[in-house]
Scaffold this motif. Structure first.
Motif, short mmCIF file in Angstrom:
data_model
loop_
_atom_site.label_atom_id
_atom_site.label_comp_id
_atom_site.label_asym_id
_atom_site.label_seq_id
_atom_site.Cartn_x
_atom_site.Cartn_y
_atom_site.Cartn_z
N GLU A 1 0.84 -1.21 0.00
CA GLU A 1 0.00 0.00 0.00
C GLU A 1 0.87 1.25 0.00
O GLU A 1 2.09 1.18 0.16
CB GLU A 1 -0.89 0.02 1.26
CG GLU A 1 -0.05 0.06 2.55
CD GLU A 1 -0.88 0.12 3.83
OE1 GLU A 1 -1.99 -0.43 3.86
OE2 GLU A 1 -0.38 0.75 4.80
N HIS B 18 0.16 5.78 1.01
CA HIS B 18 -0.77 6.78 1.54
C HIS B 18 -0.03 8.08 1.78
O HIS B 18 1.21 8.11 1.74
CB HIS B 18 -1.43 6.28 2.84
CG HIS B 18 -0.54 5.40 3.67
ND1 HIS B 18 0.60 5.88 4.26
CD2 HIS B 18 -0.60 4.08 3.98
CE1 HIS B 18 1.20 4.88 4.90
NE2 HIS B 18 0.50 3.77 4.73
N HIS C 122 5.12 6.64 7.93
CA HIS C 122 5.30 5.70 9.04
C HIS C 122 6.72 5.83 9.59
O HIS C 122 7.67 6.02 8.83
CB HIS C 122 5.20 4.23 8.58
CG HIS C 122 3.85 3.78 8.14
ND1 HIS C 122 2.71 4.02 8.87
CD2 HIS C 122 3.46 3.06 7.07
CE1 HIS C 122 1.69 3.46 8.24
NE2 HIS C 122 2.11 2.88 7.15
N HIS D 173 4.89 0.35 0.11
CA HIS D 173 5.61 -0.39 1.16
C HIS D 173 4.87 -1.68 1.49
O HIS D 173 3.64 -1.76 1.40
CB HIS D 173 5.80 0.47 2.42
CG HIS D 173 4.53 1.03 2.99
ND1 HIS D 173 3.88 2.09 2.44
CD2 HIS D 173 3.80 0.66 4.08
CE1 HIS D 173 2.81 2.37 3.16
NE2 HIS D 173 2.72 1.50 4.16
MN MN Z 1 1.06 1.75 5.58
#
Ligand code: MN
Length: 160
Positions: free
Chosen positions: A72, A74, A78, A112
Motif C-alpha cells: 500500500e 498513503h 510511518h 511499502h
Molecule cells: Mn502503511
C-alpha cells in the motif's frame, strides 16, 4: 494470589506492563485490518498508544512467519522499529533485509510492504498520525511498474 504490583490502580494507570509474547496489559490484540478487502496474511495489530494530545498512534504489528502486510501507500508517513524477528520490506523502489531494532522510515505516497521470514515472525512498532488518509492499493499500472524490477516482482504479495 499476591498482587505483584499492589500500588497500581487498574484502568487508568499510566503504566501498562509488558506481558509474555509481545503483549501488554489492557491492550487488545486485533486482526490487522477489519474493513475493506486489503490483501494481507497472518498479521495482528495492537494499538499501544492513541494519544489525542500527541496527535499520533503507536501500534505494534506482528506478521507471523511467512506472512505479509498489505502492499500500500498513503499520504501519511510511518516510523517503524523492528521489535521482534526478521524479515524484508519494500520501501519505494528498494528491498531491505530487516532485523531487531532496525529503524525504517516510510515517506508519504511510497509503496511499502513487510514480509516475515519463513521461519520467524516479524514484529514491529509503527508510529502514525492519529488523523490520516486511507491506504491506497496498487492498480494494474502501479503493479506493472513495481514488477519492472525482477527482485520486487518476486517479493511483493498482492493476494491474501
Ligand atoms: Mn502503511
Amino acid at each position: 494470589m499476591n498482587d505483584p504490583h499492589p500500588h497500581e490502580a487498574p484502568g487508568d494507570s499510566p503504566l501498562r506492563r509488558a506481558l509474555p509474547g509481545f503483549r501488554w496489559e489492557r491492550v487488545d490484540e486485533m486482526r490487522y485490518k477489519t474493513e475493506g478487502s486489503a490483501p494481507f496474511r497472518d498479521v495482528t495489530r495492537q494499538v499501544l498508544f492513541h494519544e489525542t494530545e500527541l496527535h499520533c498512534e503507536w501500534r505494534y504489528f506482528e506478521v507471523a512467519a511467512g506472512g505479509h502486510s498489505t502492499l500500500e501507500r498513503h499520504e501519511h508517513a510511518h516510523a517503524v522499529m523492528i521489535l521482534r524477528g526478521r524479515g524484508r520490506c519494500l520501501v519505494g523502489a528498494r528491498l531491505y533485509d530487516v532485523t531487531e531494532h532496525d529503524l525504517i522510515t516510510v515517506p508519504p505516497l511510497t509503496w511499502h510492504q513487510f514480509r516475515a521470514a519463513a521461519d520467524v515472525p516479524l514484529g514491529f512498532l509503527c508510529l502514525v498520525n492519529k488523523e490520516r488518509d486511507r491506504p491506497q492499493l496498487p492498480d494494474a499500472q502501479a503493479l506493472a511498474q513495481l514488477r519492472g524490477d525482477p527482485a520486487i516482482a518476486d517479493f511483493i504479495r498482492v493476494g491474501g
